[in-house]
Design an enzyme around this catalytic site. Structure first.
Site, PDB file in Angstrom:
ATOM      1  N   TYR A 148      56.373  40.594  18.711  1.00 36.76           N
ATOM      2  CA  TYR A 148      56.866  39.166  18.970  1.00 36.76           C
ATOM      3  C   TYR A 148      56.772  38.295  17.331  1.00 36.76           C
ATOM      4  O   TYR A 148      57.647  37.904  16.796  1.00 36.76           O
ATOM      5  CB  TYR A 148      56.036  38.449  19.893  1.00 36.76           C
ATOM      6  CG  TYR A 148      56.136  36.996  19.798  1.00 36.76           C
ATOM      7  CD1 TYR A 148      57.392  36.261  20.209  1.00 36.76           C
ATOM      8  CD2 TYR A 148      54.989  36.066  19.166  1.00 36.76           C
ATOM      9  CE1 TYR A 148      57.436  34.739  19.857  1.00 36.76           C
ATOM     10  CE2 TYR A 148      55.202  34.685  19.009  1.00 36.76           C
ATOM     11  CZ  TYR A 148      56.559  34.090  19.406  1.00 36.76           C
ATOM     12  OH  TYR A 148      56.618  32.572  19.397  1.00 36.76           O
TER      13      TYR A 148
ATOM     14  N   LYS B 164      59.907  37.130  14.810  1.00 35.93           N
ATOM     15  CA  LYS B 164      59.998  35.839  14.192  1.00 35.93           C
ATOM     16  C   LYS B 164      60.011  36.066  12.472  1.00 35.93           C
ATOM     17  O   LYS B 164      60.734  35.506  11.758  1.00 35.93           O
ATOM     18  CB  LYS B 164      58.779  34.995  14.437  1.00 35.93           C
ATOM     19  CG  LYS B 164      58.659  34.450  15.870  1.00 35.93           C
ATOM     20  CD  LYS B 164      59.899  33.472  16.083  1.00 35.93           C
ATOM     21  CE  LYS B 164      59.740  32.983  17.518  1.00 35.93           C
ATOM     22  NZ  LYS B 164      60.751  32.127  17.882  1.00 35.93           N
TER      23      LYS B 164
ATOM     24  N   SER C 125      56.635  30.671  14.322  1.00 34.94           N
ATOM     25  CA  SER C 125      55.299  30.788  14.868  1.00 34.94           C
ATOM     26  C   SER C 125      54.110  31.279  13.811  1.00 34.94           C
ATOM     27  O   SER C 125      54.405  31.888  12.960  1.00 34.94           O
ATOM     28  CB  SER C 125      55.451  31.981  15.901  1.00 34.94           C
ATOM     29  OG  SER C 125      54.124  32.201  16.371  1.00 34.94           O
TER      30      SER C 125
END
Length: 339
Positions: free
Chosen positions: A150, A154, A126
């Protein structure tokens, strides 16, 4: 690649569109998904659209015993890894769940892959790994950081994959850093079907337009941008999915870990997206300005030149197509796959 491709999270938004393109490209596809945030109906429609079948397992990637059975039963040559939780705002509320599912889940998958000598993986990363970038457009060599759990999950997975590559040169790893996927398959049969309140802008806009939600909340209008609202690089999900097929085609030719931005190179503000949708769908979109969200940044868009050069991939669909395809999916499926 002659063997089968395992797609984790293959019933989800990007996973289902990528599975469709893999089938159309002639690959045999095995999908594993725990269906926690998706519907098996997406794969049924993929099979109908392509006239080809998918082998599906309802399983969690943290279940290494179940994964081992899948690898025993199929000659898996490469993995496209989508499975995981993906909402920035939610990750600030339940960080442990994000680390458990995203990081531990990936470790479980990698261990099984290693056990069965499957060394080719395309990872769904991402643009959040760039944190709050010092400038735009963003290139792959920008420093990485994270402003939310989040993005951090990643980033941790990227680092794990780099360590794994250094430990064993048999690994071929591609990290695809997505910007903001929107749109749907042109048939209107498959698209984004968020469970509960959407976390992403476009499905929220389309649910307001279709009458499912009263109004859109715009998080902040005091950013240093063209109109004060956040600016992002929106990419059509079919362009994004095409990049995964190109990555699988090229992966064995690339040594170690390769990283690519997947975006269009254009940034649009939230208000610009609302206006584009209103014009494209001929529907009003009610909205209100509310406080900024924790972890959000002002602007973020890609320099996608490296993917063009190495993978021979570039985004070809513009904003009008993104809006039209989103609205076709939403208007024909006002309740998503819940038919």
């Amino acid at each position: 690649m002659s063997g089968k491709i395992l797609v984790t999270g293959g019933t989800g938004y990007i996973g289902s569109h990528t599975t469709l393109l893999l089938l159309e490209a002639g690959y045999q596809v095995v999908v594993v998904d725990n269906l926690s945030n998706s519907s098996l109906e997406s794969l049924r429609r993929v099979e109908k659209l392509t006239g080809k079948s998918v082998t599906f397992y309802k399983a969690d990637i943290r279940d290494s015993d179940k994964l081992s059975i899948i690898f025993q039963e199929h000659q898996i040559e490469g993995v496209i890894h989508f499975a995981g939780l993906k909402a920035v705002g939610e990750s600030t509320q339940i960080p442990l769940e994000y680390y458990e599912q995203n990081v531990y889940g990936t470790l479980s998958l990698l261990k099984v892959m290693q056990r069965f000598s499957c060394f080719n993986i395309v990872f769904s990363s991402s643009a959040t790994v760039y944190g709050d970038p010092a400038s735009v457009p963003i290139t792959e060599d920008f420093p990485t950081s994270a402003t939310n759990p989040y993005g951090r999950s990643k980033l941790y997975i990227e680092e794990i994959l780099r360590d794994l590559s250094l430990s064993n040169e048999q690994w071929h790893i591609i990290l695809l850093r997505y910007f903001n996927p929107i749109g749907a398959h042109e048939s209107g049969q498959i698209g984004e079907d968020p469970q509960g309140i959407p976390n992403n802008l476009m499905p929220y806009i389309s649910q307001v337009a279709v009458g499912k939600r009263e109004k859109l909340s715009i998080f902040g209008n005091d950013y240093s941008t063209v109109d004060g609202t956040g600016v992002r690089d929106y990419i059509h999900v079919m362009d994004l999915s095409d990049a995964h097929v190109k990555a699988i085609e090229k992966i064995k030719q690339l040594e170690g870990v390769s990283t690519f931005n997947l975006g269009t190179g254009n940034g649009y503000s939230v208000l610009q997206m609302v206006k584009a949708f209103e014009e494209g769908a001929n529907k009003p979109v009610a909205y209100e300005i509310v406080a900024r969200r924790p972890g959000d940044i002002a602007e973020c868009w890609a320099d996608p030149g490296l993917a063009d050069k190495v993978l021979n991939w570039r985004a070809t669909r513009g904003l009008n197509e993104m809006v039209a395809d989103t609205w076709r999916w939403q208007s024909r499926n006002p309740n998503g796959y819940d038919i």
